[in-house]
Motif scaffolding. Structure first.
Motif, PDB file in Angstrom:
ATOM      1  N   ASN A 187      -3.725   9.389  10.046  1.00  0.00           N
ATOM      2  CA  ASN A 187      -4.764   9.783   9.104  1.00  0.00           C
ATOM      3  C   ASN A 187      -5.635   8.585   8.722  1.00  0.00           C
ATOM      4  OD1 ASN A 187      -6.035  11.635   7.121  1.00  0.00           O
ATOM      5  ND2 ASN A 187      -5.078  10.278   5.635  1.00  0.00           N
ATOM      6  N   ALA A 188      -5.018   7.433   8.522  1.00  0.00           N
ATOM      7  CA  ALA A 188      -5.766   6.228   8.162  1.00  0.00           C
ATOM      8  C   ALA A 188      -6.740   5.843   9.277  1.00  0.00           C
ATOM      9  CB  ALA A 188      -4.805   5.074   7.876  1.00  0.00           C
ATOM     10  N   TYR A 189      -6.316   6.001  10.528  1.00  0.00           N
ATOM     11  CA  TYR A 189      -7.200   5.693  11.649  1.00  0.00           C
ATOM     12  C   TYR A 189      -8.407   6.630  11.664  1.00  0.00           C
ATOM     13  CZ  TYR A 189      -9.072   5.481  16.356  1.00  0.00           C
ATOM     14  OH  TYR A 189      -9.923   5.373  17.428  1.00  0.00           O
ATOM     15  N   VAL A 190      -8.141   7.922  11.489  1.00  0.00           N
ATOM     16  CA  VAL A 190      -9.236   8.893  11.475  1.00  0.00           C
ATOM     17  C   VAL A 190     -10.204   8.585  10.333  1.00  0.00           C
ATOM     18  CG1 VAL A 190      -9.807  11.331  11.139  1.00  0.00           C
ATOM     19  CG2 VAL A 190      -7.874  10.705  12.596  1.00  0.00           C
ATOM     20  N   GLN A 191      -9.661   8.289   9.153  1.00  0.00           N
ATOM     21  CA  GLN A 191     -10.513   8.009   7.992  1.00  0.00           C
ATOM     22  C   GLN A 191     -11.398   6.781   8.233  1.00  0.00           C
ATOM     23  OE1 GLN A 191     -10.871  10.045   5.594  1.00  0.00           O
ATOM     24  NE2 GLN A 191      -8.978  10.755   4.652  1.00  0.00           N
ATOM     25  N   GLU A 192     -10.838   5.727   8.769  1.00  0.00           N
ATOM     26  CA  GLU A 192     -11.616   4.515   8.998  1.00  0.00           C
ATOM     27  C   GLU A 192     -12.698   4.744  10.056  1.00  0.00           C
ATOM     28  OE1 GLU A 192     -12.945   0.554   8.719  1.00  0.00           O
ATOM     29  OE2 GLU A 192     -11.879   1.929   7.376  1.00  0.00           O
ATOM     30  N   THR A 193     -12.368   5.492  11.089  1.00  0.00           N
ATOM     31  CA  THR A 193     -13.352   5.803  12.124  1.00  0.00           C
ATOM     32  C   THR A 193     -14.537   6.572  11.530  1.00  0.00           C
ATOM     33  OG1 THR A 193     -11.631   5.889  13.822  1.00  0.00           O
ATOM     34  CG2 THR A 193     -13.712   6.984  14.320  1.00  0.00           C
ATOM     35  N   LEU A 194     -14.248   7.528  10.672  1.00  0.00           N
ATOM     36  CA  LEU A 194     -15.310   8.335  10.080  1.00  0.00           C
ATOM     37  C   LEU A 194     -16.091   7.553   9.027  1.00  0.00           C
ATOM     38  CD1 LEU A 194     -13.432  11.744   9.798  1.00  0.00           C
ATOM     39  CD2 LEU A 194     -15.115  11.052  11.519  1.00  0.00           C
ATOM     40  N   ARG A 195     -15.425   6.648   8.330  1.00  0.00           N
ATOM     41  CA  ARG A 195     -16.135   5.813   7.352  1.00  0.00           C
ATOM     42  C   ARG A 195     -17.198   4.971   8.059  1.00  0.00           C
ATOM     43  NH1 ARG A 195     -16.674   0.933   5.698  1.00  0.00           N
ATOM     44  NH2 ARG A 195     -15.238   0.125   7.288  1.00  0.00           N
TER      45      ARG A 195
ATOM     46  N   GLN B 154     -19.804  14.613  20.126  1.00  0.00           N
ATOM     47  CA  GLN B 154     -21.232  14.761  20.398  1.00  0.00           C
ATOM     48  C   GLN B 154     -21.940  15.396  19.208  1.00  0.00           C
ATOM     49  OE1 GLN B 154     -22.866  13.945  23.390  1.00  0.00           O
ATOM     50  NE2 GLN B 154     -24.800  14.432  22.373  1.00  0.00           N
ATOM     51  N   LEU B 155     -21.373  16.482  18.663  1.00  0.00           N
ATOM     52  CA  LEU B 155     -22.016  17.196  17.562  1.00  0.00           C
ATOM     53  C   LEU B 155     -22.032  16.372  16.282  1.00  0.00           C
ATOM     54  CD1 LEU B 155     -20.617  20.821  18.056  1.00  0.00           C
ATOM     55  CD2 LEU B 155     -22.696  19.794  19.001  1.00  0.00           C
ATOM     56  N   LEU B 156     -20.999  15.543  16.080  1.00  0.00           N
ATOM     57  CA  LEU B 156     -20.945  14.708  14.884  1.00  0.00           C
ATOM     58  C   LEU B 156     -21.762  13.431  15.021  1.00  0.00           C
ATOM     59  CD1 LEU B 156     -18.670  16.699  14.156  1.00  0.00           C
ATOM     60  CD2 LEU B 156     -17.351  14.762  13.297  1.00  0.00           C
ATOM     61  N   GLY B 157     -22.236  13.142  16.234  1.00  0.00           N
ATOM     62  CA  GLY B 157     -23.026  11.935  16.450  1.00  0.00           C
ATOM     63  C   GLY B 157     -22.200  10.701  16.688  1.00  0.00           C
ATOM     64  N   MET B 158     -21.007  10.861  17.281  1.00  0.00           N
ATOM     65  CA  MET B 158     -20.104   9.749  17.543  1.00  0.00           C
ATOM     66  C   MET B 158     -20.171   9.334  19.002  1.00  0.00           C
ATOM     67  SD  MET B 158     -16.800  11.313  15.524  1.00  0.00           S
ATOM     68  CE  MET B 158     -15.831   9.815  15.569  1.00  0.00           C
ATOM     69  N   PRO B 159     -19.885   8.076  19.317  1.00  0.00           N
ATOM     70  CA  PRO B 159     -19.791   7.659  20.723  1.00  0.00           C
ATOM     71  C   PRO B 159     -18.674   8.418  21.433  1.00  0.00           C
ATOM     72  CG  PRO B 159     -19.917   5.750  19.268  1.00  0.00           C
ATOM     73  CD  PRO B 159     -19.711   6.937  18.394  1.00  0.00           C
TER      74      PRO B 159
ATOM     75  N   SER C 283     -21.886  12.677  -1.681  1.00  0.00           N
ATOM     76  CA  SER C 283     -21.606  11.250  -1.641  1.00  0.00           C
ATOM     77  C   SER C 283     -21.075  10.873  -0.266  1.00  0.00           C
ATOM     78  CB  SER C 283     -20.582  10.872  -2.705  1.00  0.00           C
ATOM     79  OG  SER C 283     -19.308  11.421  -2.390  1.00  0.00           O
ATOM     80  N   ASP C 284     -21.055   9.571   0.029  1.00  0.00           N
ATOM     81  CA  ASP C 284     -20.504   9.124   1.304  1.00  0.00           C
ATOM     82  C   ASP C 284     -19.055   9.554   1.465  1.00  0.00           C
ATOM     83  OD1 ASP C 284     -22.952   7.988   1.724  1.00  0.00           O
ATOM     84  OD2 ASP C 284     -22.231   5.915   1.881  1.00  0.00           O
TER      85      ASP C 284
ATOM     86  N   LEU D 215     -16.282  15.542   7.288  1.00  0.00           N
ATOM     87  CA  LEU D 215     -16.233  15.270   8.721  1.00  0.00           C
ATOM     88  C   LEU D 215     -14.796  15.323   9.224  1.00  0.00           C
ATOM     89  CD1 LEU D 215     -18.753  12.294   9.026  1.00  0.00           C
ATOM     90  CD2 LEU D 215     -19.141  14.677   9.663  1.00  0.00           C
ATOM     91  N   ARG D 216     -13.889  14.763   8.454  1.00  0.00           N
ATOM     92  CA  ARG D 216     -12.471  14.783   8.819  1.00  0.00           C
ATOM     93  C   ARG D 216     -11.971  16.225   8.888  1.00  0.00           C
ATOM     94  NH1 ARG D 216      -8.118  15.386   5.556  1.00  0.00           N
ATOM     95  NH2 ARG D 216      -6.102  14.514   6.171  1.00  0.00           N
ATOM     96  N   LEU D 217     -12.350  17.028   7.905  1.00  0.00           N
ATOM     97  CA  LEU D 217     -11.934  18.431   7.873  1.00  0.00           C
ATOM     98  C   LEU D 217     -12.407  19.162   9.125  1.00  0.00           C
ATOM     99  CD1 LEU D 217     -10.855  20.984   6.384  1.00  0.00           C
ATOM    100  CD2 LEU D 217     -13.126  21.177   5.352  1.00  0.00           C
ATOM    101  N   VAL D 218     -13.673  19.015   9.454  1.00  0.00           N
ATOM    102  CA  VAL D 218     -14.231  19.702  10.617  1.00  0.00           C
ATOM    103  C   VAL D 218     -13.582  19.197  11.905  1.00  0.00           C
ATOM    104  CG1 VAL D 218     -16.330  19.992  11.992  1.00  0.00           C
ATOM    105  CG2 VAL D 218     -16.429  20.217   9.506  1.00  0.00           C
ATOM    106  N   LEU D 219     -13.426  17.883  12.013  1.00  0.00           N
ATOM    107  CA  LEU D 219     -12.875  17.287  13.220  1.00  0.00           C
ATOM    108  C   LEU D 219     -11.449  17.763  13.489  1.00  0.00           C
ATOM    109  CD1 LEU D 219     -13.684  15.060  15.361  1.00  0.00           C
ATOM    110  CD2 LEU D 219     -12.337  13.486  13.971  1.00  0.00           C
TER     111      LEU D 219
END
Length: 485
Positions: free
Chosen positions: A212-220, A182-187, A246-247, A254-258
């Motif tokens: 890790n690859a799954y998390v990265q792609e979701t955040l991208r 919710q705080l990150l703006g994700m579904p 940068s993006d 985002l990954r770090l916080v999550l």
């Protein structure tokens, strides 16, 4: 002298029964911080190492990579507060420079250098950390607690009619990720899979790289979406910050916080509920008004910090720490759990530490966790909602039957089975409304800081909560529950 040089000084002749921490010692007597033996009783292993080596001990990480485990409280502070000697930049790691930390190494996801504040010092760290702090500062504090309450009630609604639940898998693991999405703006539907991937990634398992690859792609994908459709959320605020991240920088932060916020908060919730339900002193102090729920959370942060260790710091030069010769390029592991029970600062570990936040559960120095107050808010507000809804909740098994799983960085409950009187789900119109906010929210509506004084319990013992009645405070619920026992 490096950790490997300690082999010749250690005694490896001791024979111990299976699962004893002594079996965590490899060839030459140096301790491994990974594997079943080391994970069976990490605190026991830490104390063995403290007895053998003092405040700083040589250890082996996955793949037998040498490192130093910092066991002393003051020594941990020294390492976290002197980045000129002990840097967060993993590119200083000698084993990494020599190619020993391959991309598929179990520690690669948490130690490979990335463009985030956790791997930087000095001005670069200040730029990234400043953006994180500013974005977190924009959250509406009252709104955050209402989100926590709403999600906590949704989770309780999912099992309240059955009279039983596993609070690890049905509550503690899901509440932080629901709030964070919710705080990150994700579904919200991202939550379940992210829970699985996030926990797997930090364990150093064979599937950690894939997780890790799954998390990265979701955040991208999230970053791309927020460019097109920004909102009042952490991701959008990072993208528009004057630091002009940068993006890639936004994605990695985002990954770090999550990851950091999820693991720490899930463990904190589970361990706090376990303590409230199993420790007679805790129950008595809560029921008597001598301790608040935020006090209980702080006690757990001392006794069972969500991260037992953190990798790491890397020596920038030859130096000395607690009599050990540290070489440039050596890896250091912060021993947060061990430091919290260092007798130099805590002579009696059984004494209560109400109101004392000098523990190292959130590390220290410039890299101390920036989201710790959000983690505290999720824990105490979520547990408040849980206990209000289920005032007679109790363990369904003996405490001795509870099991833990440990990894390099954390130790968490496998399950927390509980029983309670079945309740009706909360009517939809009640969930998340300001009038249904938690006791801590009502007492400090504009702050994430928890309530610090005992509540007014003059109203007496409440009846079990019913959907048609206003919810009582957790303190009154605990008072009634304690007296009925």
């Amino acid at each position: 002298m490096t950790p490997r040089d300690e082999h010749s000084r250690a005694d490896s002749a001791t024979v111990a029964p299976p699962q004893c921490p002594a079996h965590a010692y490899g060839e030459g007597g140096i301790a491994r911080l990974y594997g079943p033996a080391a994970e069976a009783d990490p605190m026991g292993l830490y104390e063995q190492l403290r007895d053998r080596h003092g405040a700083v001990a040589p250890v082996l990480l996955h793949g037998d990579l040498p490192a130093w485990l910092i066991l002393g409280y003051r020594e941990n502070l020294d390492v976290t507060r002197t980045p000129s000697r002990f840097s967060r930049d993993s590119r200083n790691w000698r084993d990494m420079r020599e190619g020993k930390l391959t991309p598929d190494h179990p520690l690669a996801p948490i130690s490979t250098w990335q463009p985030i504040c956790a791997f930087a010092d000095g001005q670069v760290h200040e730029r990234w950390r400043g953006a994180i702090n500013d974005a977190m500062g924009r959250f509406d504090r009252r709104g955050v607690r209402r989100h926590i309450t709403r999600f906590a009630n949704q989770l309780v609604d999912g099992f309240c009619t059955t009279g039983k639940a596993d609070l690890v898998h049905e509550f503690a693991e899901h509440l932080p990720m629901l709030v964070l999405t919710q705080l990150l703006g994700m579904p919200e539907e991202y939550g379940p899979q992210l829970v699985k991937a996030a926990r797997d990634m930090i364990k150093g398992t064979e599937t950690a790289v894939a997780s890790n690859a799954y998390v990265q792609e979701t955040l991208r994908k999230l970053v791309v979406r927020k460019h097109a459709d920004p909102g009042p959320d952490f991701t959008s605020w990072l993208l528009e910050h004057p630091a002009k991240l940068s993006d890639e920088e936004v994605q990695q932060h985002l990954r770090l916080v999550l990851i950091a916020a999820f693991e720490t908060t899930a463990n904190l919730i589970a361990n706090t509920v376990r303590m409230v339900l199993s420790d007679p002193r805790c129950r008595a102090n809560l029921a008597g008004g001598h301790m608040t729920l935020p006090d209980a959370v702080e006690q757990v942060l001392w006794d069972e910090p969500p991260f037992t260790t953190i990798l790491g710091r890397w020596a920038t030069q030859d130096t000395e720490l607690a009599g050990q010769k540290i070489k440039a390029g050596d890896a250091l592991v912060l021993g947060l759990a061990a430091a919290n029970v260092d007798t130099a600062i805590r002579p009696d570990p059984t004494a209560p530490v109400h109101g004392n936040r000098s523990h190292l559960a959130f590390s220290g120095g410039a890299h101390e966790c920036p989201g710790q107050d959000i983690g505290r808010a999720i824990a105490d507000t979520g547990i408040d909602a849980l206990l209000n809804r289920l005032p007679d909740i109790r363990l369904a098994v003996a405490e001795s039957e509870l099991n833990w799983i440990s990894s390099l960085m954390s130790r968490h409950l496998v399950a927390l089975p509980v029983q309670f009187t079945p309740q009706h789900p909360q009517p939809p119109e009640e969930s998340g409304l300001p009038a249904q906010s938690t006791a801590a929210d009502r007492s400090e509506p504009d702050s994430l800081e928890p309530q610090t004084s005992a509540p007014d319990r003059s109203a007496g013992i409440p009846a079990p909560a019913k959907p048609s009645r206003p919810r009582t405070s957790v303190w009154k619920s605990l008072t009634g529950w304690f007296r009925r026992r």
